[in-house]
Design a protein around this motif. Structure first.
Motif, PDB file in Angstrom:
ATOM      1  N   GLU A 226     -38.804 -33.884   4.291  1.00 44.29           N
ATOM      2  CA  GLU A 226     -39.498 -34.636   3.252  1.00 44.29           C
ATOM      3  C   GLU A 226     -40.171 -33.725   2.230  1.00 44.29           C
ATOM      4  O   GLU A 226     -40.174 -34.014   1.032  1.00 44.29           O
ATOM      5  CB  GLU A 226     -40.567 -35.538   3.888  1.00 44.29           C
ATOM      6  N   LEU A 227     -40.753 -32.620   2.702  1.00 48.68           N
ATOM      7  CA  LEU A 227     -41.571 -31.760   1.845  1.00 48.68           C
ATOM      8  C   LEU A 227     -40.808 -30.571   1.270  1.00 48.68           C
ATOM      9  O   LEU A 227     -41.386 -29.751   0.555  1.00 48.68           O
ATOM     10  CB  LEU A 227     -42.784 -31.254   2.638  1.00 48.68           C
ATOM     11  N   GLY A 228     -39.507 -30.472   1.578  1.00 52.10           N
ATOM     12  CA  GLY A 228     -38.719 -29.362   1.072  1.00 52.10           C
ATOM     13  C   GLY A 228     -39.064 -28.029   1.707  1.00 52.10           C
ATOM     14  O   GLY A 228     -38.919 -26.974   1.066  1.00 52.10           O
ATOM     15  N   VAL A 229     -39.498 -28.059   2.962  1.00 55.35           N
ATOM     16  CA  VAL A 229     -39.851 -26.831   3.680  1.00 55.35           C
ATOM     17  C   VAL A 229     -38.595 -26.248   4.327  1.00 55.35           C
ATOM     18  O   VAL A 229     -37.830 -26.957   4.995  1.00 55.35           O
ATOM     19  CB  VAL A 229     -40.927 -27.122   4.747  1.00 55.35           C
ATOM     20  N   ARG A 230     -38.398 -24.963   4.125  1.00 56.14           N
ATOM     21  CA  ARG A 230     -37.277 -24.244   4.715  1.00 56.14           C
ATOM     22  C   ARG A 230     -37.449 -24.183   6.243  1.00 56.14           C
ATOM     23  O   ARG A 230     -38.563 -24.020   6.758  1.00 56.14           O
ATOM     24  CB  ARG A 230     -37.237 -22.837   4.128  1.00 56.14           C
ATOM     25  N   VAL A 231     -36.346 -24.288   6.995  1.00 50.80           N
ATOM     26  CA  VAL A 231     -36.379 -24.192   8.453  1.00 50.80           C
ATOM     27  C   VAL A 231     -35.462 -23.055   8.900  1.00 50.80           C
ATOM     28  O   VAL A 231     -34.262 -23.066   8.605  1.00 50.80           O
ATOM     29  CB  VAL A 231     -35.926 -25.507   9.121  1.00 50.80           C
ATOM     30  N   ILE A 232     -36.043 -22.084   9.579  1.00 53.37           N
ATOM     31  CA  ILE A 232     -35.246 -21.033  10.216  1.00 53.37           C
ATOM     32  C   ILE A 232     -35.106 -21.427  11.681  1.00 53.37           C
ATOM     33  O   ILE A 232     -36.076 -21.420  12.441  1.00 53.37           O
ATOM     34  CB  ILE A 232     -35.899 -19.655  10.045  1.00 53.37           C
ATOM     35  N   MET A 233     -33.906 -21.806  12.054  1.00 50.42           N
ATOM     36  CA  MET A 233     -33.627 -22.434  13.347  1.00 50.42           C
ATOM     37  C   MET A 233     -32.812 -21.500  14.231  1.00 50.42           C
ATOM     38  O   MET A 233     -31.702 -21.081  13.855  1.00 50.42           O
ATOM     39  CB  MET A 233     -32.855 -23.741  13.120  1.00 50.42           C
ATOM     40  N   ARG A 234     -33.347 -21.176  15.384  1.00 53.98           N
ATOM     41  CA  ARG A 234     -32.596 -20.350  16.327  1.00 53.98           C
ATOM     42  C   ARG A 234     -31.650 -21.217  17.142  1.00 53.98           C
ATOM     43  O   ARG A 234     -32.048 -22.211  17.750  1.00 53.98           O
ATOM     44  CB  ARG A 234     -33.542 -19.604  17.262  1.00 53.98           C
ATOM     45  N   ARG A 235     -30.381 -20.849  17.140  1.00 49.99           N
ATOM     46  CA  ARG A 235     -29.380 -21.577  17.920  1.00 49.99           C
ATOM     47  C   ARG A 235     -29.621 -21.381  19.416  1.00 49.99           C
ATOM     48  O   ARG A 235     -30.213 -20.401  19.850  1.00 49.99           O
ATOM     49  CB  ARG A 235     -27.970 -21.085  17.586  1.00 49.99           C
ATOM     50  N   ARG A 236     -29.105 -22.303  20.206  1.00 48.98           N
ATOM     51  CA  ARG A 236     -29.230 -22.208  21.652  1.00 48.98           C
ATOM     52  C   ARG A 236     -28.353 -21.088  22.202  1.00 48.98           C
ATOM     53  O   ARG A 236     -27.247 -20.845  21.688  1.00 48.98           O
ATOM     54  CB  ARG A 236     -28.819 -23.524  22.311  1.00 48.98           C
ATOM     55  N   PRO A 237     -28.818 -20.422  23.265  1.00 50.04           N
ATOM     56  CA  PRO A 237     -27.983 -19.391  23.886  1.00 50.04           C
ATOM     57  C   PRO A 237     -26.845 -20.017  24.683  1.00 50.04           C
ATOM     58  O   PRO A 237     -26.877 -21.198  25.050  1.00 50.04           O
ATOM     59  CB  PRO A 237     -28.971 -18.668  24.813  1.00 50.04           C
ATOM     60  N   GLN A 238     -25.857 -19.216  24.951  1.00 50.82           N
ATOM     61  CA  GLN A 238     -24.712 -19.681  25.732  1.00 50.82           C
ATOM     62  C   GLN A 238     -25.133 -19.940  27.171  1.00 50.82           C
ATOM     63  O   GLN A 238     -25.962 -19.227  27.740  1.00 50.82           O
ATOM     64  CB  GLN A 238     -23.590 -18.645  25.696  1.00 50.82           C
ATOM     65  N   ARG A 239     -24.534 -20.949  27.771  1.00 51.78           N
ATOM     66  CA  ARG A 239     -24.772 -21.305  29.167  1.00 51.78           C
ATOM     67  C   ARG A 239     -23.468 -21.177  29.948  1.00 51.78           C
ATOM     68  O   ARG A 239     -22.386 -21.284  29.377  1.00 51.78           O
ATOM     69  CB  ARG A 239     -25.267 -22.749  29.266  1.00 51.78           C
ATOM     70  N   PRO A 240     -23.577 -20.974  31.268  1.00 54.67           N
ATOM     71  CA  PRO A 240     -22.355 -20.916  32.063  1.00 54.67           C
ATOM     72  C   PRO A 240     -21.655 -22.270  32.088  1.00 54.67           C
ATOM     73  O   PRO A 240     -22.320 -23.317  31.971  1.00 54.67           O
ATOM     74  CB  PRO A 240     -22.857 -20.526  33.464  1.00 54.67           C
ATOM     75  N   PRO A 241     -20.341 -22.287  32.231  1.00 57.41           N
ATOM     76  CA  PRO A 241     -19.635 -23.571  32.297  1.00 57.41           C
ATOM     77  C   PRO A 241     -19.987 -24.308  33.583  1.00 57.41           C
ATOM     78  O   PRO A 241     -20.013 -23.722  34.664  1.00 57.41           O
ATOM     79  CB  PRO A 241     -18.155 -23.161  32.273  1.00 57.41           C
ATOM     80  N   SER A 242     -20.297 -25.584  33.457  1.00 57.69           N
ATOM     81  CA  SER A 242     -20.617 -26.432  34.610  1.00 57.69           C
ATOM     82  C   SER A 242     -20.584 -27.871  34.138  1.00 57.69           C
ATOM     83  O   SER A 242     -20.628 -28.144  32.932  1.00 57.69           O
ATOM     84  CB  SER A 242     -21.999 -26.093  35.185  1.00 57.69           C
ATOM     85  N   PRO A 243     -20.516 -28.832  35.074  1.00 62.07           N
ATOM     86  CA  PRO A 243     -20.642 -30.235  34.658  1.00 62.07           C
ATOM     87  C   PRO A 243     -21.962 -30.455  33.925  1.00 62.07           C
ATOM     88  O   PRO A 243     -22.973 -29.829  34.247  1.00 62.07           O
ATOM     89  CB  PRO A 243     -20.609 -31.006  35.989  1.00 62.07           C
TER      90      PRO A 243
END
Length: 259
Positions: A226-243
């Motif tokens: 809404e306010l035009g604020v920039r977001v620096i977003m850290r992506r999630r780390p990789q996880r092992p494959p599992s259900p």
């Protein structure tokens, strides 16, 4: 003499370990609290002061890596593990996968969906905190809301041309030597109105956070949009494959199927 109706070798009650501390972990423990046919143990990392305790059995603290977790699973005679840790608690996720593979135990990852950028967002997505620091330098940010957790502040302390508003649940121990920073202790959930007022009153031009997902802290992203604020977003780390399951009902169905 009439025969004894009791079985000679009664079967032990099935037991599940919830690696919790998240909204999903608490909700799962609550959903299983009335199950007399199941023993439920929740494990909390113990990184916050006076953590809320889930129903059922619980333990607080680390296991001592993969060997310690294997020993705990074996001695406690646990039959399944549900990893409901924070999306950024990747080390625990890999340890759980290794321990369950070693013991042949079923493992489920219960994880809330990640946030996705919406029209009007100004997201700069990065893979780590050095990348976030570089993005802050490149963007010319001057007033930053730093919402990354109290244990991950150090990479930002050398940015002396920026005023940081550091939001955390508990005080950092110690607080890194920022040139210009103020600490705000607060625990979500946060309303959109409160987040909008915070960003506006503090004249925030950039928000730094992790892609944790969930509703409890999502209002800051809507306020930034809404306010035009920039977001620096850290992506999630990789996880092992599992259900995987994205909600408690799916986790309950998986648990009933594997025990």
């Amino acid at each position: 003499m009439s025969p004894d109706p009791r079985p000679s070798n009664p079967q032990p009650t099935p037991a599940v370990l919830i690696l919790g501390g998240t909204t999903e972990g608490y909700a799962l423990a609550e959903a299983l609290a009335e199950r007399a046919d199941l023993r439920v143990v929740s494990s909390l990392a113990g990184r916050t002061d006076q953590p809320r305790l889930p129903p059922g059995e619980h333990r607080i603290g680390g296991f001592g890596g993969v060997p310690g977790l294997i020993d705990y699973l074996r001695t406690q005679r646990l039959d399944a593990v549900i990893d409901a840790t924070h999306p950024f608690a990747s080390a625990m996720g890999w340890n759980a996968a290794a321990a369950c593979e070693a013991l042949g135990l079923p493992l489920l990852r219960l994880e809330r969906p990640a946030w996705q950028p919406q029209p009007g967002d100004d997201w700069w997505q990065v893979d780590d905190w050095p990348g976030a620091v570089a993005a802050l330098r490149h963007s010319g940010a001057r007033r930053v809301l730093l919402a990354v957790g109290r244990q991950e502040l150090a990479p930002f302390a050398d940015l002396d041309a920026i005023h940081f508003l550091i939001r955390a649940v508990s005080p950092p121990r110690p607080l890194p030597a920022f040139q210009d920073a103020r600490l705000l202790l607060a625990r979500g959930p946060f309303s959109l109105g409160d987040e909008r007022a915070l960003l506006r009153d503090e004249r925030i031009d950039t928000l730094v956070c992790k892609n944790s997902g969930g509703e409890a802290t999502a209002a800051k992203l809507a306020a930034a949009r809404e306010l035009g604020v920039r977001v620096i977003m850290r992506r999630r780390p990789q996880r092992p494959p599992s259900p995987r399951a994205t909600d408690v009902s799916a986790a309950l169905a998986w648990l009933d199927n594997c025990l």
